[in-house]
Design a protein around this motif. Structure first.
Motif, PDB file in Angstrom:
ATOM      1  N   SER A 251       2.694  -1.925  15.455  1.00 37.08           N
ATOM      2  CA  SER A 251       4.126  -1.602  15.549  1.00 37.08           C
ATOM      3  C   SER A 251       4.836  -1.827  14.221  1.00 37.08           C
ATOM      4  CB  SER A 251       4.782  -2.441  16.645  1.00 37.08           C
ATOM      5  OG  SER A 251       4.683  -3.825  16.340  1.00 37.08           O
ATOM      6  N   LEU A 252       4.261  -2.687  13.348  1.00 39.98           N
ATOM      7  CA  LEU A 252       4.865  -2.917  12.033  1.00 39.98           C
ATOM      8  C   LEU A 252       4.790  -1.685  11.151  1.00 39.98           C
ATOM      9  CD1 LEU A 252       3.508  -6.506  11.245  1.00 39.98           C
ATOM     10  CD2 LEU A 252       5.773  -5.877  12.098  1.00 39.98           C
ATOM     11  N   ALA A 253       3.891  -0.750  11.482  1.00 36.50           N
ATOM     12  CA  ALA A 253       3.760   0.469  10.677  1.00 36.50           C
ATOM     13  C   ALA A 253       4.999   1.343  10.769  1.00 36.50           C
ATOM     14  CB  ALA A 253       2.522   1.256  11.100  1.00 36.50           C
TER      15      ALA A 253
ATOM     16  N   TYR B 147       5.232   5.510   9.749  1.00 37.87           N
ATOM     17  CA  TYR B 147       4.103   6.023  10.519  1.00 37.87           C
ATOM     18  C   TYR B 147       4.563   6.233  11.948  1.00 37.87           C
ATOM     19  CZ  TYR B 147      -0.386   6.435  12.825  1.00 37.87           C
ATOM     20  OH  TYR B 147      -1.432   6.893  13.589  1.00 37.87           O
ATOM     21  N   GLY B 148       4.278   7.395  12.510  1.00 38.23           N
ATOM     22  CA  GLY B 148       4.839   7.793  13.798  1.00 38.23           C
ATOM     23  C   GLY B 148       4.170   7.168  14.992  1.00 38.23           C
ATOM     24  N   GLU B 149       4.125   5.840  15.072  1.00 35.65           N
ATOM     25  CA  GLU B 149       3.569   5.191  16.258  1.00 35.65           C
ATOM     26  C   GLU B 149       4.657   5.093  17.328  1.00 35.65           C
ATOM     27  OE1 GLU B 149       4.592   1.616  16.775  1.00 35.65           O
ATOM     28  OE2 GLU B 149       6.060   2.394  15.374  1.00 35.65           O
ATOM     29  N   ILE B 150       4.343   4.443  18.432  1.00 35.90           N
ATOM     30  CA  ILE B 150       5.215   4.531  19.597  1.00 35.90           C
ATOM     31  C   ILE B 150       6.574   3.863  19.361  1.00 35.90           C
ATOM     32  CG2 ILE B 150       4.264   2.435  20.642  1.00 35.90           C
ATOM     33  CD1 ILE B 150       4.592   3.862  23.364  1.00 35.90           C
ATOM     34  N   LEU B 151       6.619   2.789  18.605  1.00 40.13           N
ATOM     35  CA  LEU B 151       7.904   2.130  18.370  1.00 40.13           C
ATOM     36  C   LEU B 151       8.818   3.000  17.517  1.00 40.13           C
ATOM     37  CD1 LEU B 151       9.723  -0.296  18.706  1.00 40.13           C
ATOM     38  CD2 LEU B 151       8.608  -1.363  16.739  1.00 40.13           C
ATOM     39  N   GLU B 152       8.262   3.650  16.502  1.00 39.95           N
ATOM     40  CA  GLU B 152       9.096   4.529  15.679  1.00 39.95           C
ATOM     41  C   GLU B 152       9.588   5.721  16.491  1.00 39.95           C
ATOM     42  OE1 GLU B 152       8.968   6.500  11.257  1.00 39.95           O
ATOM     43  OE2 GLU B 152       7.514   7.116  12.751  1.00 39.95           O
ATOM     44  N   SER B 153       8.730   6.233  17.384  1.00 38.25           N
ATOM     45  CA  SER B 153       9.155   7.336  18.252  1.00 38.25           C
ATOM     46  C   SER B 153      10.322   6.908  19.138  1.00 38.25           C
ATOM     47  CB  SER B 153       7.981   7.804  19.111  1.00 38.25           C
ATOM     48  OG  SER B 153       6.921   8.269  18.301  1.00 38.25           O
TER      49      SER B 153
ATOM     50  N   THR C  53      -0.632   8.342   2.206  1.00 39.79           N
ATOM     51  CA  THR C  53       0.250   8.761   3.287  1.00 39.79           C
ATOM     52  C   THR C  53       0.569   7.563   4.184  1.00 39.79           C
ATOM     53  OG1 THR C  53      -1.650   9.334   4.666  1.00 39.79           O
ATOM     54  CG2 THR C  53      -0.742  11.063   3.239  1.00 39.79           C
ATOM     55  N   PRO C  54       1.547   7.684   5.073  1.00 43.23           N
ATOM     56  CA  PRO C  54       1.812   6.579   6.000  1.00 43.23           C
ATOM     57  C   PRO C  54       0.581   6.170   6.810  1.00 43.23           C
ATOM     58  CG  PRO C  54       3.654   8.094   6.016  1.00 43.23           C
ATOM     59  CD  PRO C  54       2.593   8.730   5.164  1.00 43.23           C
ATOM     60  N   PHE C  55      -0.220   7.162   7.221  1.00 37.57           N
ATOM     61  CA  PHE C  55      -1.429   6.824   7.973  1.00 37.57           C
ATOM     62  C   PHE C  55      -2.408   6.024   7.112  1.00 37.57           C
ATOM     63  CE2 PHE C  55      -5.857   7.762   9.033  1.00 37.57           C
ATOM     64  CZ  PHE C  55      -5.909   7.329  10.348  1.00 37.57           C
ATOM     65  N   MET C  56      -2.639   6.470   5.868  1.00 34.48           N
ATOM     66  CA  MET C  56      -3.577   5.774   4.994  1.00 34.48           C
ATOM     67  C   MET C  56      -3.082   4.373   4.662  1.00 34.48           C
ATOM     68  SD  MET C  56      -6.480   5.864   3.549  1.00 34.48           S
ATOM     69  CE  MET C  56      -6.853   7.616   3.789  1.00 34.48           C
ATOM     70  N   ALA C  57      -1.781   4.237   4.418  1.00 34.59           N
ATOM     71  CA  ALA C  57      -1.227   2.911   4.127  1.00 34.59           C
ATOM     72  C   ALA C  57      -1.364   1.984   5.334  1.00 34.59           C
ATOM     73  CB  ALA C  57       0.236   3.034   3.717  1.00 34.59           C
ATOM     74  N   ALA C  58      -1.116   2.522   6.529  1.00 29.60           N
ATOM     75  CA  ALA C  58      -1.268   1.712   7.741  1.00 29.60           C
ATOM     76  C   ALA C  58      -2.726   1.339   7.972  1.00 29.60           C
ATOM     77  CB  ALA C  58      -0.716   2.462   8.948  1.00 29.60           C
ATOM     78  N   LEU C  59      -3.634   2.286   7.723  1.00 30.16           N
ATOM     79  CA  LEU C  59      -5.063   2.017   7.899  1.00 30.16           C
ATOM     80  C   LEU C  59      -5.539   0.905   6.967  1.00 30.16           C
ATOM     81  CD1 LEU C  59      -7.871   2.727   9.039  1.00 30.16           C
ATOM     82  CD2 LEU C  59      -8.029   4.494   7.265  1.00 30.16           C
ATOM     83  N   LEU C  60      -5.164   0.989   5.695  1.00 28.70           N
ATOM     84  CA  LEU C  60      -5.590  -0.024   4.735  1.00 28.70           C
ATOM     85  C   LEU C  60      -4.915  -1.364   5.004  1.00 28.70           C
ATOM     86  CD1 LEU C  60      -5.641   2.090   1.441  1.00 28.70           C
ATOM     87  CD2 LEU C  60      -7.596   1.324   2.803  1.00 28.70           C
ATOM     88  N   GLY C  61      -3.617  -1.334   5.285  1.00 26.49           N
ATOM     89  CA  GLY C  61      -2.902  -2.585   5.524  1.00 26.49           C
ATOM     90  C   GLY C  61      -3.434  -3.333   6.735  1.00 26.49           C
ATOM     91  N   LEU C  62      -3.603  -2.623   7.851  1.00 26.62           N
ATOM     92  CA  LEU C  62      -4.086  -3.268   9.069  1.00 26.62           C
ATOM     93  C   LEU C  62      -5.577  -3.571   8.980  1.00 26.62           C
ATOM     94  CD1 LEU C  62      -2.207  -1.069  11.714  1.00 26.62           C
ATOM     95  CD2 LEU C  62      -1.670  -3.418  11.068  1.00 26.62           C
ATOM     96  N   GLY C  63      -6.362  -2.599   8.481  1.00 31.29           N
ATOM     97  CA  GLY C  63      -7.811  -2.769   8.447  1.00 31.29           C
ATOM     98  C   GLY C  63      -8.262  -3.895   7.530  1.00 31.29           C
TER      99      GLY C  63
ATOM    100  N   TRP D 194       0.829  -1.206   0.000  1.00 30.66           N
ATOM    101  CA  TRP D 194       0.000   0.000   0.000  1.00 30.66           C
ATOM    102  C   TRP D 194       0.867   1.261   0.000  1.00 30.66           C
ATOM    103  CZ3 TRP D 194      -4.739  -0.154  -1.466  1.00 30.66           C
ATOM    104  CH2 TRP D 194      -5.537  -1.277  -1.216  1.00 30.66           C
ATOM    105  N   TYR D 195       1.964   1.247   0.762  1.00 29.20           N
ATOM    106  CA  TYR D 195       2.800   2.442   0.856  1.00 29.20           C
ATOM    107  C   TYR D 195       3.505   2.745  -0.459  1.00 29.20           C
ATOM    108  CZ  TYR D 195       6.051   5.789   2.925  1.00 29.20           C
ATOM    109  OH  TYR D 195       6.764   6.934   3.224  1.00 29.20           O
ATOM    110  N   ASN D 196       3.797   1.712  -1.240  1.00 26.12           N
ATOM    111  CA  ASN D 196       4.483   1.899  -2.522  1.00 26.12           C
ATOM    112  C   ASN D 196       3.541   1.786  -3.716  1.00 26.12           C
ATOM    113  OD1 ASN D 196       7.565   1.964  -1.802  1.00 26.12           O
ATOM    114  ND2 ASN D 196       6.722   0.264  -0.605  1.00 26.12           N
ATOM    115  N   LEU D 197       2.264   1.998  -3.494  1.00 25.83           N
ATOM    116  CA  LEU D 197       1.286   1.860  -4.574  1.00 25.83           C
ATOM    117  C   LEU D 197       1.473   2.922  -5.657  1.00 25.83           C
ATOM    118  CD1 LEU D 197      -1.042  -0.125  -5.073  1.00 25.83           C
ATOM    119  CD2 LEU D 197      -2.611   1.621  -4.209  1.00 25.83           C
ATOM    120  N   ALA D 198       2.137   4.033  -5.307  1.00 28.00           N
ATOM    121  CA  ALA D 198       2.383   5.080  -6.306  1.00 28.00           C
ATOM    122  C   ALA D 198       3.293   4.603  -7.429  1.00 28.00           C
ATOM    123  CB  ALA D 198       2.988   6.318  -5.627  1.00 28.00           C
ATOM    124  N   LEU D 199       4.057   3.541  -7.184  1.00 26.94           N
ATOM    125  CA  LEU D 199       4.897   3.000  -8.248  1.00 26.94           C
ATOM    126  C   LEU D 199       4.059   2.342  -9.340  1.00 26.94           C
ATOM    127  CD1 LEU D 199       7.696   1.384  -6.043  1.00 26.94           C
ATOM    128  CD2 LEU D 199       7.749   3.607  -7.209  1.00 26.94           C
TER     129      LEU D 199
END
Length: 303
Positions: free
Chosen positions: A226-228, A233-239, A151-161, A127-132
């Motif tokens: 956490s995989l995001a 995507y700025g979740e707690i692990l990336e922070s 965006t990272p949020f949209m890619a995370a939303l679609l991937g997880l959801g 999803w994150y590289n769909l622009a290719l």
């Protein structure tokens, strides 16, 4: 009395013969030994972490750092949004899976097969590289760049959801199938409409079956978020990663993230417990219902 009965009566001592015997409690040596071994192992792990090279003062200082709390908020947001999407899509796909229409059933089966079969990390990257694949999207003269949409949020939303919706669809389908067909036929016999049957007969019983595994899926989504971090995507692990890249306190920041995950999972587990009790209050075990009935009867007799 037959000879067999006389022999049995003679072999079993009566109350008078047992009066002078000393009662010796059972010795559960295996329980005490296994408990001691487990407690010793826990103590050894605790001592190892206490004496290890972890600066616990650093853990305490960063536990409430602004960047960590911001990442925690993003983790909660993406978890709630992903599960909301998963529940909506899961219900739709479950209904399609149980449809009499063969096309609907086939599409639902293919959806579950696809999104349940591809690892969630791979889905996030796709999803994150769909622009290719699709540089722009739109209709007619309206075109937007995919990189601005995905965006990272949209890619995370679609991937997880989408990944979780495939599992949720099977949970919903299993809950609906758990309702006895005879109850539906009985509801039809008293002229209830399909909508009344669905809301008053099927859903209350299905939710009792759906909620426990659905709560587990919610907690699983929280941890899977956490995989995001791999798609920025700025979740707690990336922070936590950004901070330990700067100060080289790797294990301390990972402990901070682990503590917050445990806190949120604990809160969700308690909430799940109360929700399950609320939904299942009419389906308590017969022993508990009998005990309560006996208690109420005793009060009535006393009155």
């Amino acid at each position: 009395m037959t000879s067999t009965e006389r022999t049995t009566a003679a072999a079993v001592p009566g109350p008078g013969r047992l009066a002078g015997l000393e009662r010796v409690p059972l010795r559960h040596y295996g329980r005490w030994i296994s408990a001691a071994v487990v407690l010793a192992l826990i103590a050894l792990v605790g001592v190892a972490f206490a004496q290890g090279g972890i600066e616990w003062s650093v853990v305490g200082r960063y536990l409430t750092a602004e960047a960590i709390l911001h990442g925690l908020g993003n983790t909660i947001v993406i978890t709630l949004a992903s599960m909301a999407l998963a529940i909506v899509l899961g219900v739709v796909v479950a209904v399609m899976r149980m449809s009499a229409n063969p096309v609907m059933r086939s599409v639902a089966f293919g959806y579950i097969w696809l999104f349940r079969g591809i690892p969630v990390l791979l889905q996030l990257l796709i999803w994150y590289n769909l622009a290719l694949v699709f540089p722009t999207i739109g209709f007619g003269g309206f075109q937007v760049r995919m990189i601005d949409v995905m965006t990272p949020f949209m890619a995370a939303l679609l991937g997880l959801g989408l990944h979780m919706s495939a599992y949720t669809a099977e949970l919903v389908r299993a809950g609906i199938l758990s309702v006895d067909r005879g109850q539906i036929e009985a509801a039809q016999a008293i002229s209830l409409t399909p909508g009344q049957i669905r809301h008053r007969v099927v859903l209350p019983q299905a939710m009792r079956v759906i909620l426990p595994p659905l709560g587990n899926e919610f907690i699983s989504t929280l941890k899977t978020s956490s995989l995001a971090a791999v798609i920025s995507y700025g979740e707690i692990l990336e922070s936590a990663e950004f901070i330990y890249y700067a100060n080289n306190r790797v294990i301390e920041l990972l402990v901070v993230a682990a503590i917050w995950y445990l806190v949120v999972v604990s809160v969700l587990s308690v909430a799940q417990h109360f929700v399950e009790q609320r939904v299942g209050r009419g389906f308590q075990p017969s022993a508990r219902r009998t005990g309560r009935s006996a208690g109420r009867a005793g009060k009535g007799d006393a009155a």
